[in-house]
Design a protein around this motif. Structure first.
Motif, PDB file in Angstrom:
ATOM      1  N   PHE A 139       6.931  12.248  -4.868  1.00 19.44           N
ATOM      2  CA  PHE A 139       7.782  11.224  -4.257  1.00 19.44           C
ATOM      3  C   PHE A 139       7.044   9.898  -4.064  1.00 19.44           C
ATOM      4  O   PHE A 139       7.609   8.942  -3.565  1.00 19.44           O
ATOM      5  N   GLY A 140       5.757   9.859  -4.411  1.00 21.19           N
ATOM      6  CA  GLY A 140       5.017   8.600  -4.371  1.00 21.19           C
ATOM      7  C   GLY A 140       4.159   8.387  -3.139  1.00 21.19           C
ATOM      8  O   GLY A 140       3.636   7.290  -2.932  1.00 21.19           O
ATOM      9  N   TYR A 141       3.975   9.425  -2.334  1.00 26.03           N
ATOM     10  CA  TYR A 141       3.144   9.295  -1.138  1.00 26.03           C
ATOM     11  C   TYR A 141       1.704   9.704  -1.423  1.00 26.03           C
ATOM     12  O   TYR A 141       1.446  10.559  -2.261  1.00 26.03           O
ATOM     13  N   GLU A 142       0.777   9.103  -0.693  1.00 25.84           N
ATOM     14  CA  GLU A 142      -0.601   9.569  -0.691  1.00 25.84           C
ATOM     15  C   GLU A 142      -0.655  10.703   0.324  1.00 25.84           C
ATOM     16  O   GLU A 142      -0.120  10.569   1.429  1.00 25.84           O
ATOM     17  N   VAL A 143      -1.285  11.812  -0.016  1.00 22.58           N
ATOM     18  CA  VAL A 143      -1.267  12.993   0.844  1.00 22.58           C
ATOM     19  C   VAL A 143      -2.681  13.398   1.244  1.00 22.58           C
ATOM     20  O   VAL A 143      -3.567  13.511   0.405  1.00 22.58           O
ATOM     21  N   LEU A 144      -2.851  13.608   2.540  1.00 25.83           N
ATOM     22  CA  LEU A 144      -4.070  14.177   3.099  1.00 25.83           C
ATOM     23  C   LEU A 144      -3.699  15.547   3.646  1.00 25.83           C
ATOM     24  O   LEU A 144      -2.608  15.717   4.193  1.00 25.83           O
ATOM     25  N   SER A 145      -4.592  16.517   3.530  1.00 27.00           N
ATOM     26  CA  SER A 145      -4.298  17.863   4.014  1.00 27.00           C
ATOM     27  C   SER A 145      -5.429  18.396   4.869  1.00 27.00           C
ATOM     28  O   SER A 145      -6.596  18.193   4.557  1.00 27.00           O
ATOM     29  N   ALA A 186       0.837  -1.201   0.000  1.00 33.01           N
ATOM     30  CA  ALA A 186       0.000   0.000   0.000  1.00 33.01           C
ATOM     31  C   ALA A 186       0.873   1.253   0.000  1.00 33.01           C
ATOM     32  O   ALA A 186       1.965   1.270   0.549  1.00 33.01           O
ATOM     33  N   GLN A 187       0.359   2.287  -0.613  1.00 38.65           N
ATOM     34  CA  GLN A 187       1.049   3.564  -0.663  1.00 38.65           C
ATOM     35  C   GLN A 187       1.065   4.177   0.735  1.00 38.65           C
ATOM     36  O   GLN A 187       0.048   4.179   1.433  1.00 38.65           O
ATOM     37  N   GLU A 188       2.231   4.681   1.162  1.00 36.66           N
ATOM     38  CA  GLU A 188       2.310   5.308   2.490  1.00 36.66           C
ATOM     39  C   GLU A 188       1.552   6.625   2.465  1.00 36.66           C
ATOM     40  O   GLU A 188       1.621   7.391   1.505  1.00 36.66           O
ATOM     41  N   ARG A 189       0.824   6.878   3.552  1.00 37.69           N
ATOM     42  CA  ARG A 189      -0.080   8.016   3.648  1.00 37.69           C
ATOM     43  C   ARG A 189       0.483   9.042   4.625  1.00 37.69           C
ATOM     44  O   ARG A 189       0.783   8.722   5.770  1.00 37.69           O
ATOM     45  N   ILE A 190       0.582  10.288   4.163  1.00 37.78           N
ATOM     46  CA  ILE A 190       1.101  11.380   4.984  1.00 37.78           C
ATOM     47  C   ILE A 190       0.013  12.434   5.154  1.00 37.78           C
ATOM     48  O   ILE A 190      -0.636  12.829   4.184  1.00 37.78           O
ATOM     49  N   LEU A 191      -0.162  12.883   6.396  1.00 37.25           N
ATOM     50  CA  LEU A 191      -1.105  13.954   6.697  1.00 37.25           C
ATOM     51  C   LEU A 191      -0.339  15.241   6.938  1.00 37.25           C
ATOM     52  O   LEU A 191       0.582  15.281   7.748  1.00 37.25           O
ATOM     53  N   LEU A 192      -0.721  16.294   6.217  1.00 40.88           N
ATOM     54  CA  LEU A 192      -0.177  17.641   6.419  1.00 40.88           C
ATOM     55  C   LEU A 192      -1.219  18.457   7.169  1.00 40.88           C
ATOM     56  O   LEU A 192      -2.378  18.502   6.751  1.00 40.88           O
ATOM     57  N   ILE A 193      -0.803  19.093   8.263  1.00 40.04           N
ATOM     58  CA  ILE A 193      -1.696  20.025   8.967  1.00 40.04           C
ATOM     59  C   ILE A 193      -0.982  21.366   9.049  1.00 40.04           C
ATOM     60  O   ILE A 193       0.064  21.488   9.690  1.00 40.04           O
ATOM     61  N   ASP A 194      -1.558  22.352   8.381  1.00 36.46           N
ATOM     62  CA  ASP A 194      -0.965  23.693   8.341  1.00 36.46           C
ATOM     63  C   ASP A 194      -2.062  24.663   7.923  1.00 36.46           C
ATOM     64  O   ASP A 194      -2.901  24.323   7.089  1.00 36.46           O
ATOM     65  N   ASP A 195      -2.057  25.862   8.489  1.00 40.55           N
ATOM     66  CA  ASP A 195      -3.076  26.844   8.120  1.00 40.55           C
ATOM     67  C   ASP A 195      -2.687  27.671   6.898  1.00 40.55           C
ATOM     68  O   ASP A 195      -3.437  28.543   6.479  1.00 40.55           O
ATOM     69  N   ASP A 196      -1.543  27.372   6.300  1.00 45.39           N
ATOM     70  CA  ASP A 196      -1.067  28.078   5.115  1.00 45.39           C
ATOM     71  C   ASP A 196      -1.425  27.256   3.871  1.00 45.39           C
ATOM     72  O   ASP A 196      -0.801  26.222   3.612  1.00 45.39           O
ATOM     73  N   PRO A 197      -2.422  27.693   3.091  1.00 51.10           N
ATOM     74  CA  PRO A 197      -2.853  26.916   1.921  1.00 51.10           C
ATOM     75  C   PRO A 197      -1.721  26.672   0.920  1.00 51.10           C
ATOM     76  O   PRO A 197      -1.662  25.607   0.312  1.00 51.10           O
ATOM     77  N   SER A 198      -0.822  27.646   0.745  1.00 48.62           N
ATOM     78  CA  SER A 198       0.261  27.444  -0.219  1.00 48.62           C
ATOM     79  C   SER A 198       1.238  26.364   0.261  1.00 48.62           C
ATOM     80  O   SER A 198       1.743  25.582  -0.545  1.00 48.62           O
ATOM     81  N   PHE A 199       1.483  26.285   1.577  1.00 44.91           N
ATOM     82  CA  PHE A 199       2.341  25.219   2.097  1.00 44.91           C
ATOM     83  C   PHE A 199       1.693  23.860   1.841  1.00 44.91           C
ATOM     84  O   PHE A 199       2.350  22.910   1.406  1.00 44.91           O
ATOM     85  N   LEU A 200       0.397  23.762   2.102  1.00 43.21           N
ATOM     86  CA  LEU A 200      -0.316  22.502   1.868  1.00 43.21           C
ATOM     87  C   LEU A 200      -0.248  22.095   0.395  1.00 43.21           C
ATOM     88  O   LEU A 200       0.013  20.941   0.069  1.00 43.21           O
ATOM     89  N   GLU A 201      -0.466  23.058  -0.486  1.00 41.16           N
ATOM     90  CA  GLU A 201      -0.482  22.775  -1.917  1.00 41.16           C
ATOM     91  C   GLU A 201       0.905  22.370  -2.425  1.00 41.16           C
ATOM     92  O   GLU A 201       1.054  21.337  -3.085  1.00 41.16           O
ATOM     93  N   ILE A 202       1.907  23.166  -2.104  1.00 40.40           N
ATOM     94  CA  ILE A 202       3.257  22.905  -2.607  1.00 40.40           C
ATOM     95  C   ILE A 202       3.845  21.636  -1.996  1.00 40.40           C
ATOM     96  O   ILE A 202       4.360  20.771  -2.705  1.00 40.40           O
ATOM     97  N   THR A 203       3.747  21.504  -0.680  1.00 39.24           N
ATOM     98  CA  THR A 203       4.313  20.325  -0.015  1.00 39.24           C
ATOM     99  C   THR A 203       3.550  19.073  -0.422  1.00 39.24           C
ATOM    100  O   THR A 203       4.151  18.015  -0.634  1.00 39.24           O
ATOM    101  N   GLY A 204       2.244  19.185  -0.561  1.00 42.49           N
ATOM    102  CA  GLY A 204       1.447  18.050  -1.021  1.00 42.49           C
ATOM    103  C   GLY A 204       1.883  17.587  -2.407  1.00 42.49           C
ATOM    104  O   GLY A 204       2.029  16.386  -2.659  1.00 42.49           O
TER     105      GLY A 204
END
Length: 132
Positions: A26-32, A2-20
């Motif tokens: 890099f092949g991760y599943e991303v939740l924001s 299974a694809q590894e799942r990473i959760l991003l929690i940040d109040d900066d929408p651009s950080f969420l978008e760019i880091t996601g």
């Protein structure tokens, strides 16, 4: 596997978008989530493999307090947490060095924003291996 799942929690929408986007490349599943309440919902329902968490959101230490609460939950104690922040240590109100404070911060790693993509990938890989 299974694809590894990473959760991003940040109040900066651009950080969420760019880091996601970087993490997906890099092949991760991303939740924001843009706050810890929504982030907790994801943690409880989606069971991410790793959390990347901002310090300063609604309050100056919201991320720090959230990490401490997570570590108090028996089923979440082993989830790797990377704390990120754009502020220099002195502006966060730390009276001691960050190395001393990591003992109570309840995170596995601290990274300064802007986060270097290759360093982030390296740290995620290290923490994922450590948790296995």
């Amino acid at each position: 596997m299974a694809q590894e799942r990473i959760l991003l929690i940040d109040d900066d929408p651009s950080f969420l978008e760019i880091t996601g986007a970087i993490l997906r490349r890099f092949g991760y599943e991303v939740l924001s989530a843009n706050n810890t309440a929504d982030g907790l919902q994801y943690i409880e329902t989606e069971k991410p493999d790793l959390l990347i968490l901002d310090i300063m959101m609604a309050t100056v230490d919201e991320g720090l307090q959230f990490a401490v609460k997570l570590r108090q939950k028996k089923d979440l104690q082993r989830m790797p947490i990377i704390i990120v922040s754009a502020q220099p240590d002195t502006e966060k109100g730390y009276a001691r060095s960050l190395e001393d404070d990591m003992e109570w911060i309840a995170a596995d790693l601290f990274m300064e924003k802007p986060v270097d993509p290759q360093a982030l990938k390296h740290n995620i890989e290290l923490l994922m291996k450590k948790g296995q």
